[in-house]
Design an enzyme around this catalytic site. Structure first.
Site, PDB file in Angstrom:
ATOM      1  N   LYS A 179     -64.201  22.545  50.266  1.00 53.35           N
ATOM      2  CA  LYS A 179     -64.097  23.297  51.529  1.00 53.35           C
ATOM      3  C   LYS A 179     -65.044  22.761  52.602  1.00 53.35           C
ATOM      4  CE  LYS A 179     -61.791  27.362  49.862  1.00 53.35           C
ATOM      5  NZ  LYS A 179     -61.582  28.776  49.858  1.00 53.35           N
TER       6      LYS A 179
ATOM      7  N   LYS B  20     -50.449  25.172  43.974  1.00 58.57           N
ATOM      8  CA  LYS B  20     -50.186  26.599  43.800  1.00 58.57           C
ATOM      9  C   LYS B  20     -49.856  27.246  45.151  1.00 58.57           C
ATOM     10  CE  LYS B  20     -54.516  28.942  44.418  1.00 58.57           C
ATOM     11  NZ  LYS B  20     -55.250  30.105  44.315  1.00 58.57           N
TER      12      LYS B  20
ATOM     13  N   LYS C 206     -52.482  31.535  50.108  1.00 59.49           N
ATOM     14  CA  LYS C 206     -52.500  32.372  51.321  1.00 59.49           C
ATOM     15  C   LYS C 206     -52.828  31.564  52.562  1.00 59.49           C
ATOM     16  CE  LYS C 206     -55.373  36.066  50.531  1.00 59.49           C
ATOM     17  NZ  LYS C 206     -56.045  35.454  49.438  1.00 59.49           N
TER      18      LYS C 206
HETATM   19  N1  AQP Z   1     -50.013  30.935  43.202  1.00 61.65           N
HETATM   20  C1  AQP Z   1     -50.549  31.827  42.392  1.00 61.65           C
HETATM   21  N2  AQP Z   1     -49.959  32.087  41.208  1.00 61.65           N
HETATM   22  C2  AQP Z   1     -50.499  33.009  40.381  1.00 61.65           C
HETATM   23  N3  AQP Z   1     -51.605  33.716  40.646  1.00 61.65           N
HETATM   24  C3  AQP Z   1     -52.218  33.505  41.820  1.00 61.65           C
HETATM   25  N4  AQP Z   1     -53.330  34.042  42.380  1.00 61.65           N
HETATM   26  C4  AQP Z   1     -53.512  33.444  43.596  1.00 61.65           C
HETATM   27  N5  AQP Z   1     -52.547  32.542  43.840  1.00 61.65           N
HETATM   28  C5  AQP Z   1     -51.725  32.541  42.757  1.00 61.65           C
HETATM   29  C6  AQP Z   1     -54.182  35.092  41.803  1.00 61.65           C
HETATM   30  O1  AQP Z   1     -54.389  36.094  42.792  1.00 61.65           O
HETATM   31  C7  AQP Z   1     -55.733  36.562  42.740  1.00 61.65           C
HETATM   32  C8  AQP Z   1     -56.400  36.350  44.092  1.00 61.65           C
HETATM   33  O2  AQP Z   1     -56.448  34.944  44.292  1.00 61.65           O
HETATM   34  P1  AQP Z   1     -56.661  34.173  45.652  1.00 61.65           P
HETATM   35  O3  AQP Z   1     -56.808  32.716  45.324  1.00 61.65           O
HETATM   36  O4  AQP Z   1     -55.619  34.572  46.639  1.00 61.65           O
HETATM   37  O5  AQP Z   1     -58.040  34.725  46.017  1.00 61.65           O
HETATM   38  P2  AQP Z   1     -58.779  34.673  47.355  1.00 61.65           P
HETATM   39  O6  AQP Z   1     -60.202  34.946  47.026  1.00 61.65           O
HETATM   40  O7  AQP Z   1     -58.103  35.631  48.271  1.00 61.65           O
HETATM   41  O8  AQP Z   1     -58.677  33.142  47.785  1.00 61.65           O
HETATM   42  P3  AQP Z   1     -58.187  32.376  49.095  1.00 61.65           P
HETATM   43  O9  AQP Z   1     -58.998  31.147  49.176  1.00 61.65           O
HETATM   44  O10 AQP Z   1     -58.051  33.289  50.295  1.00 61.65           O
HETATM   45  O11 AQP Z   1     -56.735  32.059  48.660  1.00 61.65           O
HETATM   46  P4  AQP Z   1     -55.848  30.858  48.985  1.00 61.65           P
HETATM   47  O12 AQP Z   1     -56.307  29.740  48.099  1.00 61.65           O
HETATM   48  O13 AQP Z   1     -54.525  31.387  48.583  1.00 61.65           O
HETATM   49  O14 AQP Z   1     -55.940  30.563  50.434  1.00 61.65           O
HETATM   50  C9  AQP Z   1     -56.423  35.777  41.610  1.00 61.65           C
HETATM   51  O15 AQP Z   1     -56.405  36.578  40.440  1.00 61.65           O
HETATM   52  C10 AQP Z   1     -55.563  34.554  41.457  1.00 61.65           C
HETATM   53  O16 AQP Z   1     -55.612  34.005  40.152  1.00 61.65           O
END
Ligand code: AQP
Length: 336
Positions: free
Chosen positions: A115, A198, A201
């Site tokens: 990051k 994966k 968000k």
């Molecule tokens: N693609 C996925 N498939 C299955 N499980 C997932 N989770 C996230 N993406 C997938 C599960 O959801 C929970 C929250 O994860 P997160 O990565 O959305 O968490 P965050 O802290 O909200 O992270 P970011 O950085 O905001 O997210 P991104 O990377 O999406 O931008 C977890 O239990 C995860 O395993």
């Protein structure tokens, strides 16, 4: 026998997607409903400000995500559902634990390296650097036994254990060492546009993820555009990279319908990808419809939302306060 404690969180940086639902929240609801564990689920708004947020949009997004938590089936009577910044013990413990974390070990965190790479040399904020210390505080403040982190967060859990051990050896047994929790039957949902990644968000491509509040038409359209291959064979081959798109769509269809891969293969043996994609889209839209209906009811009731947030924050704080008191005592802070 005391119940084990289970904790997980999600950042309110965007509307959760179906990966968050099938891979996390759906299991949280199932676990909450068995009542076997004491569960804490939170919106990690403190973590979210490592990236600059627009204040008005951020407030709105946090409310949206909280309403969605409830609409997806989490219940304030059964779990502690709260917004991280409402429970001040997280921030205080994070500062304390920062004094038991080493610069070198934080510098080795791969997520920080990834990051901070997006910033000019030396311009990543300190919050991004000490993010895993706050995460350690989130976990240790509840003496959590199990944390269902993804592979990318395993290193952070290891760090939380090291910090806990360091504190315990300096001041005597205080924190429980949390264990990694691999949720059974968890689907890992991949990006619809790049199925080797994966679903995320923060993906800049809006077609890569299906969000929990996407309309039925939008959901079906996104699945129709999903990247597959030219073989036109609905067959699950887990270790074949060229089938990553179909493998992922089959996982989603399986998560949405409860059907096994064999059954899905037979269902679409004589059909093309067009039919299959439509079926996946419809099955997901069917899951989302009742959640969205409930969401709309909850989101328009500000007083109800606020009372649920207060209830959750009080529940979480009641659990966190005695431990923080013990920590303060061990450190030698004067207590009023
Ligand atoms: N693609 C996925 N498939 C299955 N499980 C997932 N989770 C996230 N993406 C997938 C599960 O959801 C929970 C929250 O994860 P997160 O990565 O959305 O968490 P965050 O802290 O909200 O992270 P970011 O950085 O905001 O997210 P991104 O990377 O999406 O931008 C977890 O239990 C995860 O395993």
């Amino acid at each position: 026998m005391a119940k084990k404690t289970f904790l997980s969180g999600i950042q309110p940086t965007n509307i959760p997607h179906i990966g968050n639902y099938f891979g996390a929240v759906k299991n949280w609801v199932a676990s909450q409903n068995t009542g076997e564990m004491e569960s804490f689920y939170f919106l990690a708004d403190l973590h979210a400000i490592t990236v600059r947020q627009d204040p008005k949009a951020f407030k709105n997004q946090t409310l949206n995500c909280f309403a969605l938590f409830l609409a997806m089936g989490l219940e304030p009577e059964k779990s502690a559902l709260f917004v991280q910044s409402h429970v001040l013990e997280h921030s205080e413990l994070a500062w304390i634990l920062g004094c038991y974390a080493m610069f070198g070990e934080l510098s080795r965190m791969t997520q920080f390296k990834d990051k901070s790479g997006a910033h000019k040399e030396g311009e990543a904020n300190i919050g991004l650097f000490s993010y895993p210390v706050l995460q350690a505080a989130d976990i240790l403040i509840y003496n959590a036994d199990f944390v269902p982190v993804g592979k990318d967060q395993k290193q952070h859990l290891e760090l939380a254990r090291n910090i806990a051990q360091r504190f315990n050896s300096a001041h005597g047994e205080t924190f429980k060492l949390p264990e990694y929790y691999a949720t059974p039957n968890t689907a890992k949902i991949m990006s619809l546009s790049e199925p080797s990644k994966k679903m995320s968000k923060s993906d800049s491509n809006p077609n890569a993820a299906v969000y929990m509040l996407d309309s039925r038409d939008m959901v079906i359209k996104k699945f129709k555009r999903a990247v597959t291959d030219s073989e036109a064979l609905v067959e699950y081959r887990g270790d074949d990279e060229s089938k990553a798109g179909i493998n992922s769509l089959m996982s989603i269809y399986s998560a949405a319908t409860g059907k096994g891969f064999g059954e899905i293969q037979s269902e679409f043996a004589e059909k093309g990808y067009g039919d299959f994609k439509t079926a996946v889209g419809e099955s997901v839209a069917d899951i989302l419809a009742p959640i969205q209906k409930k969401y709309n009811e909850i989101r328009s009731d500000g007083a109800f939302l606020e009372s649920c947030m207060k209830q959750g924050a009080e529940k979480a704080s009641a659990k966190a306060r005695p431990l923080l008191h013990a920590v303060r005592e061990k450190i030698g802070f004067l207590q009023l």
